[in-house]
Design an enzyme around this catalytic site. Structure first.
Site: not given
Ligand code: QAP
Ligand code: CO
Length: 174
Positions: A46, A51, A92-93, A134-135, A138
């Site tokens: 994701g 990000q 998480c990236l 989660h996204e 962000h």
């Protein structure tokens, strides 16, 4: 298509609240395609536009095992959030190398616009439900580390800051 640079915690730009997309045009489709390329390359399941320093409400997700189910969510809205609480190790990236337990709700209903510009609604469970929450976080400037203890959060911050300094030094030498 292009690989985009992924911002890493504690970069303050990750705290930006993203703006709604007004029209799904060529520019937006290009961002979506670059996000998928960047996410698959990482590899991740994701990615939120925040990000990659694009502060518009766009999410890409693929929780399939063979990268065969790309999902695009533009202006996503979680309309229903119910079901059991589930604790999952999240990554998480933007927080590379760290995985922490986060408790979320395992069922939700999401309204969004697709890459084709058409509105749709999707019922999500399990990993997909967790990933979408989660996204969407962000896009509100919220990160996985906000759910863990301040002690753990600071430890992650220190380690990543050290890593970033090392990377900057290495870049300067070249
Ligand atoms: C969010 O995260 C997610 O630390 C997506 O070194 C993850 O794709 C939601 C990644 C798990 C729910 C459960 C993380 C790649 C990828 C790393 C990701 C790393 C390399 C994270
Ligand atoms: Co993330």
């Amino acid at each position: 298509m292009a690989l985009l640079e992924i911002l890493e915690y504690p970069d303050p730009r990750l705290r930006t609240v993203a703006q709604p997309v007004t029209t799904v045009d060529e520019r937006i489709r290009n961002i979506v395609d670059d996000m998928f390329e960047t996410m698959y390359d990482a590899p991740g399941i994701g990615l939120a536009a925040t990000q990659v320093n694009v502060h518009e409400r766009i999410i890409t997700i693929d929780v399939s095992e063979d990268k065969s189910e790309p999902l695009t969510f533009i202006n996503p809205e979680i309309t229903v959030l119910d079901g059991e609480e589930e604790t999952m190790q999240e990554g998480c990236l933007s927080v590379p190398g760290f995985y922490e337990d986060v408790t979320r709700i395992e069922h939700c209903l999401v309204k969004a616009i697709g890459r084709d510009g058409e509105p749709f609604e999707m019922e999500c469970r399990g990993l997909l439900a967790v990933c979408i929450q989660h996204e969407v976080d962000h896009l509100e400037g919220k990160l996985m580390v906000d759910y863990i203890s301040p002690l753990k959060r600071n430890r992650i911050k220190d380690k990543l800051e050290k890593k970033h300094k090392q990377e900057a030094r290495r870049k300067g030498k070249k």
